[in-house]
Design a protein around this motif. Structure first.
Motif, short mmCIF file in Angstrom:
data_model
loop_
_atom_site.label_atom_id
_atom_site.label_comp_id
_atom_site.label_asym_id
_atom_site.label_seq_id
_atom_site.Cartn_x
_atom_site.Cartn_y
_atom_site.Cartn_z
N VAL A 1 0.85 -1.18 0.00
CA VAL A 1 0.00 0.00 0.00
C VAL A 1 0.89 1.23 0.00
N THR A 2 0.67 2.12 -0.92
CA THR A 2 1.48 3.33 -1.01
C THR A 2 1.23 4.20 0.21
N GLN A 3 2.28 4.59 0.85
CA GLN A 3 2.16 5.42 2.05
C GLN A 3 2.01 6.88 1.64
N SER A 4 1.08 7.56 2.27
CA SER A 4 0.85 8.96 1.97
C SER A 4 2.02 9.79 2.45
N PRO A 5 2.42 10.80 1.69
CA PRO A 5 3.48 11.69 2.16
C PRO A 5 3.08 12.48 3.39
N LEU A 6 1.77 12.48 3.71
CA LEU A 6 1.28 13.18 4.90
C LEU A 6 1.18 12.26 6.12
N SER A 7 1.68 11.03 6.01
CA SER A 7 1.50 10.06 7.10
C SER A 7 2.12 10.52 8.41
N PHE A 8 3.12 11.40 8.35
CA PHE A 8 3.74 11.90 9.58
C PHE A 8 2.78 12.75 10.41
N MET A 9 1.63 13.12 9.82
CA MET A 9 0.64 13.92 10.55
C MET A 9 -0.28 13.05 11.41
N LYS A 10 -0.10 11.75 11.38
CA LYS A 10 -0.94 10.86 12.18
C LYS A 10 -0.89 11.25 13.66
N SER A 11 -2.07 11.34 14.26
CA SER A 11 -2.27 11.66 15.69
C SER A 11 -1.96 13.11 16.04
N ARG A 12 -1.57 13.91 15.07
CA ARG A 12 -1.36 15.35 15.33
C ARG A 12 -2.71 16.04 15.45
N LEU A 13 -2.76 17.05 16.28
CA LEU A 13 -3.97 17.86 16.42
C LEU A 13 -3.82 19.11 15.55
N VAL A 14 -4.73 19.26 14.58
CA VAL A 14 -4.67 20.38 13.63
C VAL A 14 -5.95 21.19 13.74
N LEU A 15 -5.79 22.48 13.90
CA LEU A 15 -6.95 23.39 13.93
C LEU A 15 -6.99 24.16 12.62
N LEU A 16 -8.12 24.09 11.93
CA LEU A 16 -8.33 24.82 10.69
C LEU A 16 -9.31 25.95 10.94
N VAL A 17 -8.92 27.17 10.60
CA VAL A 17 -9.75 28.35 10.84
C VAL A 17 -10.13 28.96 9.49
N SER A 18 -11.43 28.94 9.17
CA SER A 18 -11.91 29.51 7.92
C SER A 18 -12.73 30.76 8.21
N HIS A 19 -12.62 31.76 7.35
CA HIS A 19 -13.38 32.99 7.59
C HIS A 19 -14.87 32.77 7.37
N GLU A 20 -15.24 31.77 6.52
CA GLU A 20 -16.64 31.46 6.28
C GLU A 20 -16.75 30.02 5.82
N LEU A 21 -17.98 29.54 5.73
CA LEU A 21 -18.23 28.20 5.22
C LEU A 21 -19.21 28.35 4.07
N SER A 22 -18.70 28.20 2.85
CA SER A 22 -19.52 28.43 1.66
C SER A 22 -19.00 27.56 0.53
N LEU A 23 -19.61 27.72 -0.65
CA LEU A 23 -19.19 26.96 -1.82
C LEU A 23 -18.07 27.66 -2.59
N SER A 24 -17.46 28.68 -2.01
CA SER A 24 -16.36 29.37 -2.68
C SER A 24 -15.06 28.59 -2.50
N GLY A 25 -14.05 28.97 -3.29
CA GLY A 25 -12.83 28.19 -3.38
C GLY A 25 -12.08 27.99 -2.08
N GLY A 26 -11.89 29.06 -1.29
CA GLY A 26 -11.11 28.98 -0.07
C GLY A 26 -11.62 27.93 0.91
N PRO A 27 -12.88 28.03 1.36
CA PRO A 27 -13.41 27.04 2.30
C PRO A 27 -13.38 25.61 1.75
#
Length: 475
Positions: A67-93
């Protein structure tokens, strides 16, 4: 006659059920893929044991499957907070949501905060939050509560999405801001000048890093912050985006594309042999729908003047808000009526599922104005469907579209109207060139704009930011 009618109805029902099944598949395949990926990548080992059982009494022997290992696998068990200015169908969110799902897929703990959440949850917010919860993203209801502060302080990484999200720092974290800044990655998508305000970005020089979707936008931010605000950008990473695996599966499935093409064209009243040009963006002046429709009208005039023998050409604008037409959209519709081209211009409501429209059209028009798109995700999605792109020579579009090879570029603004019109006629009359450009665009996507490419690029950024955050803790 009745017999023929019943047979026709039976065929129609069968075809309709096929279309519905395919559309349902489009909406659920992403969820299934992330669930499967999460299960496969639950171990740090890149090989897993899969038991295969036979009908014999012998005990089944496990076999190893790579199984190909994801290059992001080192993020396992890390706590990540994502802060968005809004939640909509626009590109950023939507991009931040995609990052959330990629991180969840490798076992990271992901929390989401929407800074400007409406007091009453509308259908779009409800749908997007439900989608995140379904995939294991923890949605913090209040961006202003103690839970938001505690999460920011505990997180290994905080991602601020867009310049506007910077207002959340002082307003909510207050005296805790210095503790959080060293682990902040600021993901910036904006290109317009009014975002260059100290109210938004005064903390920008002190974060661990900035991530921007195109080189031209990164250079613009570097120069503008220095000249206008007298502040210095942090280490800035340019990360080109990539198409999701799910979209690529549809784009490479000829049967699925044919069914979607037939269904969408039938719903629009467009024949299979007609040539369909699409602009797929939120309907706003900055996306250039008004100039596109003027170009489209001029192209019809050119075809008539030159007495070209062509199939009918049509334009579809995907991104309307059918519940509440803005003043700008009303202008668009009035223009179409005044020029008597209602039979050739179609308006479609905004949607998360763009694949059916990409399968149905022949050419994508990317007509974003002023400085253009920071990147323009729809551009690489269209190229995945082997569509040539008619784009403005501005912003990140210039880093995606190879002029004359995968599409044709025209100037932004009114000076681009006639050139875009001529390019529309050019691709309408030269079928082979249109198809060749589409194939070249698809090859370019396969070379550099896939999900795995984006994962690799983002992984390098996150490793750098986490290393900085770790070094700051030691000091």
């Amino acid at each position: 006659m009745a017999k023929h009618s019943s047979v026709a109805m039976a065929l129609f029902r069968k075809r309709w059920l096929t279309v519905v099944a395919l559309l349902v598949m489009l909406s659920v395949t992403t969820a299934i893929a992330f669930i499967v990926r999460a299960n496969l990548e639950s171990s740090c080992d890149c090989r897993i044991n899969v038991k295969r059982y036979s009908s014999s009494s012998e005990s089944a022997k496990p076999i190893e499957v790579a199984v190909t290992q994801s290059p992001l696998s080192f993020m396992k068990s890390r706590l990540v907070l994502l802060v968005s200015h809004e939640l909509s169908l626009s590109g950023g969110p939507l991009l931040l949501m995609e990052l959330a799902f990629l991180l969840r897929g490798v076992g990271a703990e992901v929390c989401w905060i929407t800074n400007q959440r409406p007091s009453e949850t509308n259908n779009i917010v409800y749908s997007l939050e439900h989608r995140m919860l379904h995939r294991g993203v923890q949605v913090v209801v209040s961006a202003k509560g103690q839970e938001a502060i505690d999460t920011a302080l505990k997180a290994d990484l905080v991602v601020l999405n867009t310049a506007v999200a910077g207002k959340w720092l002082d307003a909510i974290l207050k005296e805790h801001v210095p503790r959080v800044l060293p682990k902040v990655l600021w993901w910036i998508h904006e290109m317009r000048g009014h975002y260059f305000s100290l109210d938004y970005v005064k903390h920008l020089p002190y974060v661990a890093g900035a991530m921007i979707d195109s080189h031209v936008t990164a250079e613009y931010w570097k120069n503008r912050t220095q000249e206008r605000l007298r502040i210095k950008m942090p280490k800035t990473h340019v990360v080109h985006l990539g198409n999701s695996n799910e979209l690529m599966e549809i784009a490479e499935d000829s049967v699925a594309k044919r069914i979607l093409r037939e269904h969408v064209r039938e719903s629009l009243g467009v024949r299979n042999e007609d040539i369909l040009f699409a602009l797929i963006n939120s309907v706003t002046r900055g996306k250039g729908q008004d100039l596109f429709l003027r170009s489209f009208y001029e192209s019809l005039q050119l075809i008539q003047e030159r007495k070209l023998q062509l199939p009918s050409i049509h334009a579809v604008v995907v991104g309307s808000d059918m519940t509440s037409h803005s003043k700008f959209e009303t202008e668009l519709r009035n223009f179409v009526i005044s020029k008597k081209i209602q039979n050739y211009v179609h308006f479609v409501n905004k949607t998360l599922t763009v694949a059916p429209y990409l399968a149905a059209v022949d050419v994508l028009v990317q007509n974003s104005q002023a400085r253009g798109e920071c990147f323009g995700r729809i551009t690489i999605e269209a190229m995945a469907f082997q569509l040539p792109v008619l784009g403005t020579a501005a912003g990140g579009t210039q880093e995606i579209v190879l002029n004359g090879t995968t599409g044709l570029l025209h100037p932004a603004g009114k000076e681009g109207i006639m050139l875009l019109a001529k390019n529309i006629v050019k691709l309408a009359t030269h079928v082979e060139r249109r198809l060749t450009m589409g194939k070249k665009g698809y090859e370019r996507v396969k070379e550099r704009f896939l999900e795995r490419h984006m994962e690799e690029r983002i992984a390098a950024v996150l490793e750098d930011v986490l290393q900085k955050a770790k070094g700051h803790k030691r000091t």
